[in-house]
Design a protein around this motif. Structure first.
Motif, PDB file in Angstrom:
ATOM      1  N   THR B 164      22.802   3.286   0.394  1.00 42.81           N
ATOM      2  CA  THR B 164      23.403   3.409   1.727  1.00 42.81           C
ATOM      3  C   THR B 164      23.713   2.011   2.268  1.00 42.81           C
ATOM      4  OG1 THR B 164      21.252   3.325   2.854  1.00 42.81           O
ATOM      5  CG2 THR B 164      22.081   5.505   2.254  1.00 42.81           C
ATOM      6  N   HIS B 165      24.478   1.988   3.343  1.00 44.56           N
ATOM      7  CA  HIS B 165      24.652   0.709   4.043  1.00 44.56           C
ATOM      8  C   HIS B 165      23.641   0.615   5.186  1.00 44.56           C
ATOM      9  CE1 HIS B 165      26.332  -2.872   5.656  1.00 44.56           C
ATOM     10  NE2 HIS B 165      26.582  -2.304   6.807  1.00 44.56           N
ATOM     11  N   PHE B 166      23.592   1.641   6.016  1.00 47.42           N
ATOM     12  CA  PHE B 166      22.615   1.663   7.115  1.00 47.42           C
ATOM     13  C   PHE B 166      21.226   1.955   6.532  1.00 47.42           C
ATOM     14  CE2 PHE B 166      24.987   1.595  11.189  1.00 47.42           C
ATOM     15  CZ  PHE B 166      26.264   1.540  10.693  1.00 47.42           C
ATOM     16  N   SER B 167      20.206   1.546   7.270  1.00 46.18           N
ATOM     17  CA  SER B 167      18.840   1.652   6.755  1.00 46.18           C
ATOM     18  C   SER B 167      18.238   3.034   6.988  1.00 46.18           C
ATOM     19  CB  SER B 167      17.948   0.612   7.433  1.00 46.18           C
ATOM     20  OG  SER B 167      16.624   0.752   6.967  1.00 46.18           O
ATOM     21  N   PRO B 168      17.478   3.532   6.010  1.00 45.83           N
ATOM     22  CA  PRO B 168      16.757   4.791   6.218  1.00 45.83           C
ATOM     23  C   PRO B 168      15.410   4.593   6.913  1.00 45.83           C
ATOM     24  CG  PRO B 168      16.551   4.105   3.922  1.00 45.83           C
ATOM     25  CD  PRO B 168      17.411   3.075   4.614  1.00 45.83           C
ATOM     26  N   VAL B 169      14.912   3.381   6.957  1.00 45.06           N
ATOM     27  CA  VAL B 169      13.574   3.140   7.527  1.00 45.06           C
ATOM     28  C   VAL B 169      13.598   1.924   8.446  1.00 45.06           C
ATOM     29  CG1 VAL B 169      12.330   4.147   5.559  1.00 45.06           C
ATOM     30  CG2 VAL B 169      12.890   1.699   5.539  1.00 45.06           C
ATOM     31  N   LEU B 173      13.801  -3.481   8.711  1.00 44.27           N
ATOM     32  CA  LEU B 173      14.501  -4.103   9.844  1.00 44.27           C
ATOM     33  C   LEU B 173      13.647  -5.187  10.492  1.00 44.27           C
ATOM     34  CD1 LEU B 173      15.984  -0.905  11.537  1.00 44.27           C
ATOM     35  CD2 LEU B 173      16.899  -2.279   9.647  1.00 44.27           C
ATOM     36  N   ALA B 174      12.408  -5.333  10.013  1.00 44.89           N
ATOM     37  CA  ALA B 174      11.488  -6.310  10.606  1.00 44.89           C
ATOM     38  C   ALA B 174      12.141  -7.688  10.630  1.00 44.89           C
ATOM     39  CB  ALA B 174      10.183  -6.346   9.817  1.00 44.89           C
ATOM     40  N   GLY B 175      12.229  -8.266  11.804  1.00 42.99           N
ATOM     41  CA  GLY B 175      12.937  -9.535  11.994  1.00 42.99           C
ATOM     42  C   GLY B 175      14.151  -9.357  12.893  1.00 42.99           C
ATOM     43  N   GLU B 176      14.658  -8.121  12.953  1.00 39.38           N
ATOM     44  CA  GLU B 176      15.750  -7.816  13.873  1.00 39.38           C
ATOM     45  C   GLU B 176      15.164  -7.531  15.263  1.00 39.38           C
ATOM     46  OE1 GLU B 176      18.920  -7.810  13.418  1.00 39.38           O
ATOM     47  OE2 GLU B 176      19.319  -7.544  11.277  1.00 39.38           O
ATOM     48  N   PRO B 177      15.930  -7.739  16.337  1.00 33.84           N
ATOM     49  CA  PRO B 177      15.432  -7.361  17.663  1.00 33.84           C
ATOM     50  C   PRO B 177      15.180  -5.844  17.713  1.00 33.84           C
ATOM     51  CG  PRO B 177      17.419  -8.715  17.822  1.00 33.84           C
ATOM     52  CD  PRO B 177      17.274  -8.345  16.382  1.00 33.84           C
ATOM     53  N   VAL B 202      18.246   1.839  -1.629  1.00 34.91           N
ATOM     54  CA  VAL B 202      18.795   0.493  -1.446  1.00 34.91           C
ATOM     55  C   VAL B 202      19.775   0.525  -0.277  1.00 34.91           C
ATOM     56  CG1 VAL B 202      20.288  -1.241  -2.504  1.00 34.91           C
ATOM     57  CG2 VAL B 202      18.535  -0.118  -3.878  1.00 34.91           C
ATOM     58  N   HIS B 203      19.660  -0.445   0.621  1.00 35.77           N
ATOM     59  CA  HIS B 203      20.599  -0.515   1.747  1.00 35.77           C
ATOM     60  C   HIS B 203      20.869  -1.963   2.117  1.00 35.77           C
ATOM     61  CE1 HIS B 203      17.977  -1.846   5.093  1.00 35.77           C
ATOM     62  NE2 HIS B 203      17.001  -1.290   4.387  1.00 35.77           N
ATOM     63  N   GLY B 204      21.782  -2.165   3.070  1.00 35.23           N
ATOM     64  CA  GLY B 204      22.093  -3.495   3.593  1.00 35.23           C
ATOM     65  C   GLY B 204      22.089  -3.457   5.106  1.00 35.23           C
ATOM     66  N   HIS B 205      23.084  -4.088   5.736  1.00 31.29           N
ATOM     67  CA  HIS B 205      23.384  -3.993   7.161  1.00 31.29           C
ATOM     68  C   HIS B 205      22.519  -4.887   8.044  1.00 31.29           C
ATOM     69  CE1 HIS B 205      25.347  -2.339  10.612  1.00 31.29           C
ATOM     70  NE2 HIS B 205      24.327  -1.639  11.041  1.00 31.29           N
ATOM     71  N   ALA B 206      21.215  -4.993   7.765  1.00 32.45           N
ATOM     72  CA  ALA B 206      20.312  -5.722   8.661  1.00 32.45           C
ATOM     73  C   ALA B 206      20.104  -7.137   8.133  1.00 32.45           C
ATOM     74  CB  ALA B 206      18.982  -4.984   8.782  1.00 32.45           C
ATOM     75  N   HIS B 207      20.958  -8.072   8.583  1.00 31.49           N
ATOM     76  CA  HIS B 207      20.928  -9.448   8.059  1.00 31.49           C
ATOM     77  C   HIS B 207      19.631 -10.174   8.381  1.00 31.49           C
ATOM     78  CE1 HIS B 207      25.593 -10.050   7.859  1.00 31.49           C
ATOM     79  NE2 HIS B 207      25.241  -8.832   7.496  1.00 31.49           N
ATOM     80  N   GLY B 218       7.066   8.001   0.498  1.00 31.73           N
ATOM     81  CA  GLY B 218       6.626   7.094  -0.557  1.00 31.73           C
ATOM     82  C   GLY B 218       7.725   6.531  -1.436  1.00 31.73           C
ATOM     83  N   VAL B 219       8.978   6.718  -1.057  1.00 29.74           N
ATOM     84  CA  VAL B 219      10.075   6.146  -1.847  1.00 29.74           C
ATOM     85  C   VAL B 219      10.258   4.678  -1.438  1.00 29.74           C
ATOM     86  CG1 VAL B 219      12.545   6.258  -2.390  1.00 29.74           C
ATOM     87  CG2 VAL B 219      11.228   8.374  -2.056  1.00 29.74           C
ATOM     88  N   ARG B 220      10.280   3.797  -2.411  1.00 31.08           N
ATOM     89  CA  ARG B 220      10.459   2.369  -2.120  1.00 31.08           C
ATOM     90  C   ARG B 220      11.873   2.125  -1.584  1.00 31.08           C
ATOM     91  NH1 ARG B 220       7.537   2.075  -7.047  1.00 31.08           N
ATOM     92  NH2 ARG B 220       5.500   1.082  -6.825  1.00 31.08           N
ATOM     93  N   VAL B 221      11.952   1.289  -0.557  1.00 28.39           N
ATOM     94  CA  VAL B 221      13.232   0.948   0.070  1.00 28.39           C
ATOM     95  C   VAL B 221      13.420  -0.563  -0.044  1.00 28.39           C
ATOM     96  CG1 VAL B 221      14.566   0.987   2.219  1.00 28.39           C
ATOM     97  CG2 VAL B 221      12.986   2.864   1.693  1.00 28.39           C
ATOM     98  N   ARG B 222      14.623  -0.970  -0.391  1.00 29.22           N
ATOM     99  CA  ARG B 222      14.914  -2.403  -0.470  1.00 29.22           C
ATOM    100  C   ARG B 222      16.175  -2.720   0.328  1.00 29.22           C
ATOM    101  NH1 ARG B 222      10.524  -2.113  -1.712  1.00 29.22           N
ATOM    102  NH2 ARG B 222       9.450  -2.776  -3.613  1.00 29.22           N
ATOM    103  N   ASN B 223      16.046  -3.663   1.279  1.00 25.56           N
ATOM    104  CA  ASN B 223      17.186  -4.183   2.037  1.00 25.56           C
ATOM    105  C   ASN B 223      17.773  -5.335   1.235  1.00 25.56           C
ATOM    106  OD1 ASN B 223      18.944  -5.427   3.794  1.00 25.56           O
ATOM    107  ND2 ASN B 223      17.443  -5.778   5.415  1.00 25.56           N
ATOM    108  N   VAL B 224      18.960  -5.124   0.683  1.00 25.91           N
ATOM    109  CA  VAL B 224      19.559  -6.134  -0.195  1.00 25.91           C
ATOM    110  C   VAL B 224      20.702  -6.893   0.484  1.00 25.91           C
ATOM    111  CG1 VAL B 224      18.869  -4.952  -2.311  1.00 25.91           C
ATOM    112  CG2 VAL B 224      21.108  -4.436  -1.285  1.00 25.91           C
TER     113      VAL B 224
END
Lengths: 96, 241
Positions: B164-169, B173-177, B202-207, B218-224
């Motif tokens: 996905t592009h937007f985050s599922p969790v 996003l830790a570090g974003e306001p 796997v997702h992006g969006h949150a720089h 329990g599914v691992r999520v990675r912000n790439v």
């Protein structure tokens, strides 16, 4: 990069434009609307200065961003820490 | 073992051509496929999409992508998709695809996703038509992700990945306001992933976010997002696949 000059009289006219908060908001609007299409840079008011931080995709983007930031925030103290994205391959994988 | 390379938010423009290609050409040494997690362009113009297409054209590993919000800004997502497809990229929006990697089948289900927020702090499908439309768009995207993952479950895949592009969790996003979390993702995507099952999301969006997270199931999520991983891509080795 820092520009530690003392704050000067704001160059923009009008009460709203002289409010630093709105000027920061207008900077963020402009970064998104113009050629950068940039939504990932943070601009915050901190101890009387504006701190602009983030990562951009290229050196040219960084130069453009710094130019726009200094134009929009002319007369204010601006500290910037803009990183250009690293395009190196990773040196290891994560085992899941 | 399957080696999944992934990156998002590369935000390419005319000045970007060739920046990522040297690293991408090393992919066969370290990965079996490349996932692109959206925001491949700055404004979603055909000109920018051609830069991306040229950067990944004829790579020796399969490339699977979703679009991001930036790739929609010029309101030509079909054109962006077509240009990427012409370069050999499989572009997913509410669909799944199976990639053959060294005799192993990997299923990827992809959708852009959308915002709305996370449990207890989320937008509801209530009130003004615009608000209902916003939440329905996210729900529709999540439903399509769940269906695509479920369909992949019956196709003999050794591993399934949600892209996905937007985050599922919220974890990644830790570090974003905190105030902008509802614009960065939705728990509906995680619920879809947990309901259908997946080995990695796997997702992006949150720089300004962080790389590692996990769904409630329990599914691992990675912000790439490239500003997060600070590399041309990261590689995740799925053991047992």
């Amino acid at each position: 990069m820092s520009d530690p000059a003392a704050p000067q009289e704001p160059t923009a006219s009008g009460a709203a434009a002289e409010n630093v908060e709105y000027r920061v908001a207008h900077l963020q609007d402009r970064l998104a609307a113009e050629e950068l299409g940039e939504l990932g840079v943070r601009a915050e008011i901190r101890a009387g200065a504006i701190v602009v931080t983030g990562t951009v995709p290229s050196t040219q983007c960084r130069e453009t961003l710094l130019r726009i930031a200094h134009e929009e925030l002319a007369g204010l103290t601006v500290h910037t820490d803009i990183v250009v994205a690293d395009n190196a391959r990773p040196d290891h994988a994560e085992e899941l | 073992m399957i080696r999944v390379a992934a990156v998002g938010d590369i935000h390419m423009g005319p000045d970007s051509q060739g920046l990522l290609r040297p690293a991408f050409e090393t992919l066969p040494d370290c990965a079996d496929l490349l996932l692109l997690a959206g925001d491949l362009t700055r404004h979603g113009t055909p000109e920018e999409a051609r830069v991306v297409a040229q950067e990944v054209r004829d790579l020796p590993v399969p490339v699977v992508a979703v679009l991001g919000n930036h790739d929609h800004h010029d309101e030509q997502p079909e054109k962006v998709t077509a240009l990427l497809q012409d370069a050999g990229v499989t572009v997913l929006e509410g669909q799944g695809t199976v990639v053959e990697c060294a005799g192993t089948r990997v299923g990827i289900a992809g959708t852009k996703g959308f915002g709305g927020g996370f449990v207890g702090r989320s937008a509801g499908e209530f009130g003004e038509p615009l608000m209902k439309e916003f939440v329905r768009a996210t729900r529709h995207s999540a439903d399509s992700l769940r269906t695509a993952l479920e369909e992949l479950a019956g196709q003999g895949c050794a591993a399934r990945v949600a892209l996905t592009h937007f985050s599922p969790v919220a974890d990644t996003l830790a570090g974003e306001p905190l105030e902008i979390y509802p614009f960065l993702g939705s728990y509906l995507l995680a619920e879809a992933i947990d309901t259908a099952g997946a080995d990695l999301a796997v997702h992006g969006h949150a720089h300004l976010g962080s790389e590692h997270g996990m769904t409630a199931g329990g599914v691992r999520v990675r912000n790439v997002a490239q500003p997060v991983i600070r590399r041309a891509f990261n590689v995740y080795q799925l053991q047992g696949a």
